[in-house]
Design a protein around this motif. Structure first.
Motif, PDB file in Angstrom:
ATOM      1  N   LEU A 236      -9.353  -2.276  -0.082  1.00  0.00           N
ATOM      2  CA  LEU A 236      -9.912  -3.699  -0.748  1.00  0.00           C
ATOM      3  C   LEU A 236      -8.144  -3.780  -1.833  1.00  0.00           C
ATOM      4  O   LEU A 236      -7.816  -2.610  -2.177  1.00  0.00           O
ATOM      5  CB  LEU A 236     -11.216  -4.005  -1.268  1.00  0.00           C
ATOM      6  CG  LEU A 236     -11.599  -3.587  -2.417  1.00  0.00           C
ATOM      7  CD1 LEU A 236     -10.961  -3.899  -3.868  1.00  0.00           C
ATOM      8  CD2 LEU A 236     -13.329  -3.319  -2.325  1.00  0.00           C
ATOM      9  N   SER A 237      -8.481  -4.844  -1.929  1.00  0.00           N
ATOM     10  CA  SER A 237      -7.355  -5.100  -3.213  1.00  0.00           C
ATOM     11  C   SER A 237      -8.517  -5.772  -4.350  1.00  0.00           C
ATOM     12  O   SER A 237      -8.746  -6.444  -4.224  1.00  0.00           O
ATOM     13  CB  SER A 237      -6.221  -5.879  -3.065  1.00  0.00           C
ATOM     14  OG  SER A 237      -5.638  -5.770  -1.447  1.00  0.00           O
ATOM     15  N   PRO A 238      -8.318  -5.115  -5.503  1.00  0.00           N
ATOM     16  CA  PRO A 238      -9.118  -6.055  -6.493  1.00  0.00           C
ATOM     17  C   PRO A 238      -8.656  -6.993  -7.467  1.00  0.00           C
ATOM     18  O   PRO A 238      -9.805  -7.874  -7.564  1.00  0.00           O
ATOM     19  CB  PRO A 238      -8.225  -4.848  -7.608  1.00  0.00           C
ATOM     20  CG  PRO A 238      -8.250  -3.343  -7.219  1.00  0.00           C
ATOM     21  CD  PRO A 238      -7.589  -3.715  -5.652  1.00  0.00           C
TER      22      PRO A 238
ATOM     23  N   LYS B 173       2.866 -13.705  -1.800  1.00  0.00           N
ATOM     24  CA  LYS B 173       0.734 -12.550  -1.891  1.00  0.00           C
ATOM     25  C   LYS B 173       1.384 -11.592  -2.987  1.00  0.00           C
ATOM     26  O   LYS B 173       1.970 -10.806  -2.574  1.00  0.00           O
ATOM     27  CB  LYS B 173       0.030 -12.675  -0.495  1.00  0.00           C
ATOM     28  CG  LYS B 173      -0.832 -12.419  -1.132  1.00  0.00           C
ATOM     29  CD  LYS B 173      -1.665 -11.322  -0.061  1.00  0.00           C
ATOM     30  CE  LYS B 173      -1.688 -10.155   0.678  1.00  0.00           C
ATOM     31  NZ  LYS B 173      -2.797  -9.966   1.563  1.00  0.00           N
ATOM     32  N   LYS B 174       0.611 -11.380  -3.412  1.00  0.00           N
ATOM     33  CA  LYS B 174       1.170 -10.773  -4.524  1.00  0.00           C
ATOM     34  C   LYS B 174      -0.071  -9.060  -4.685  1.00  0.00           C
ATOM     35  O   LYS B 174      -0.820 -10.254  -5.322  1.00  0.00           O
ATOM     36  CB  LYS B 174       1.425 -10.682  -6.009  1.00  0.00           C
ATOM     37  CG  LYS B 174       1.692  -8.910  -7.028  1.00  0.00           C
ATOM     38  CD  LYS B 174       3.038  -9.485  -8.283  1.00  0.00           C
ATOM     39  CE  LYS B 174       3.378  -7.551  -8.492  1.00  0.00           C
ATOM     40  NZ  LYS B 174       4.018  -8.607  -9.876  1.00  0.00           N
ATOM     41  N   VAL B 175      -0.671  -8.188  -4.814  1.00  0.00           N
ATOM     42  CA  VAL B 175      -1.982  -7.676  -4.724  1.00  0.00           C
ATOM     43  C   VAL B 175      -1.748  -6.521  -6.198  1.00  0.00           C
ATOM     44  O   VAL B 175      -0.689  -6.282  -6.853  1.00  0.00           O
ATOM     45  CB  VAL B 175      -1.590  -6.285  -3.699  1.00  0.00           C
ATOM     46  CG1 VAL B 175      -3.191  -5.623  -4.351  1.00  0.00           C
ATOM     47  CG2 VAL B 175      -1.921  -7.373  -2.573  1.00  0.00           C
TER      48      VAL B 175
ATOM     49  N   SER C  94     -11.350  -9.020  -6.573  1.00  0.00           N
ATOM     50  CA  SER C  94     -12.626  -8.984  -5.819  1.00  0.00           C
ATOM     51  C   SER C  94     -13.841  -8.403  -6.421  1.00  0.00           C
ATOM     52  O   SER C  94     -13.899  -9.073  -7.286  1.00  0.00           O
ATOM     53  CB  SER C  94     -12.049  -7.460  -4.829  1.00  0.00           C
ATOM     54  OG  SER C  94     -10.989  -8.306  -4.039  1.00  0.00           O
TER      55      SER C  94
ATOM     56  N   VAL D   6      -5.508 -10.551  -5.873  1.00  0.00           N
ATOM     57  CA  VAL D   6      -4.294 -10.943  -5.179  1.00  0.00           C
ATOM     58  C   VAL D   6      -4.474 -11.700  -5.316  1.00  0.00           C
ATOM     59  O   VAL D   6      -5.013 -13.152  -5.534  1.00  0.00           O
ATOM     60  CB  VAL D   6      -4.670 -11.660  -3.527  1.00  0.00           C
ATOM     61  CG1 VAL D   6      -3.629 -11.692  -2.597  1.00  0.00           C
ATOM     62  CG2 VAL D   6      -5.357 -10.036  -2.621  1.00  0.00           C
TER      63      VAL D   6
ATOM     64  N   VAL E  97      -5.756  -1.427  -8.419  1.00  0.00           N
ATOM     65  CA  VAL E  97      -5.687   0.211  -7.463  1.00  0.00           C
ATOM     66  C   VAL E  97      -7.479   0.627  -7.055  1.00  0.00           C
ATOM     67  O   VAL E  97      -7.838  -0.136  -8.012  1.00  0.00           O
ATOM     68  CB  VAL E  97      -5.362   1.679  -8.193  1.00  0.00           C
ATOM     69  CG1 VAL E  97      -5.315   3.008  -7.610  1.00  0.00           C
ATOM     70  CG2 VAL E  97      -3.794   1.295  -9.013  1.00  0.00           C
ATOM     71  N   SER E  98      -7.091   0.557  -5.975  1.00  0.00           N
ATOM     72  CA  SER E  98      -8.612   0.798  -5.031  1.00  0.00           C
ATOM     73  C   SER E  98      -8.824   2.187  -4.865  1.00  0.00           C
ATOM     74  O   SER E  98      -7.774   2.673  -4.033  1.00  0.00           O
ATOM     75  CB  SER E  98      -8.838  -0.514  -4.629  1.00  0.00           C
ATOM     76  OG  SER E  98     -10.363  -0.214  -3.698  1.00  0.00           O
TER      77      SER E  98
END
Length: 120
Positions: A13-15, A3-5, A26, A17, A8-9
């Protein structure tokens, strides 16, 4: 599977993934440089879709890799204008889509999330 994110938020939450061959974006809102963009549904929709494009590019995808979107509009009267802008971003083979009318957490007219498929 790794899994890679991406992105920047300033909220928890991760913008986006990436999980295997899929990228989950997201819900994006009409924000640029940390500020909500004023404007009608057409302006706000373009900002949201531009945000999605930028996040997808960071994840190694393009908007044409999007296979599914989920759209929230705050007023169903905005659907036709929204749809015109949306169609310009997906001129052929548009993704599957769900569109609902609902209130949103901030004073905006549209939120969109997306799922893209791009094999590694």
């Amino acid at each position: 599977m790794t899994k890679k994110v991406f992105g920047v938020s300033h909220v928890p939450l991760s913008p986006a993934v990436r999980a295997g061959d899929f990228v989950y974006v997201s819900g994006q809102v009409p924000v640029k440089d940390g500020k909500i963009i004023d404007g009608d549904i057409s302006v706000q929709t373009a900002v949201v879709l531009d945000n999605i494009k930028a996040i997808l590019e960071e994840a190694g995808c393009t908007i044409s890799d999007v296979i599914k979107t989920f759209v929230i509009l705050t007023d169903k009267k905005n659907f036709a204008a929204f749809n015109t802008v949306y169609a310009s971003y997906f001129p052929s083979n548009p993704p599957a889509r769900t569109t609902i009318e609902s209130g949103l957490m901030v004073d905006i007219t549209v939120e969109i999330d997306a799922i893209a498929y791009k094999p590694l």
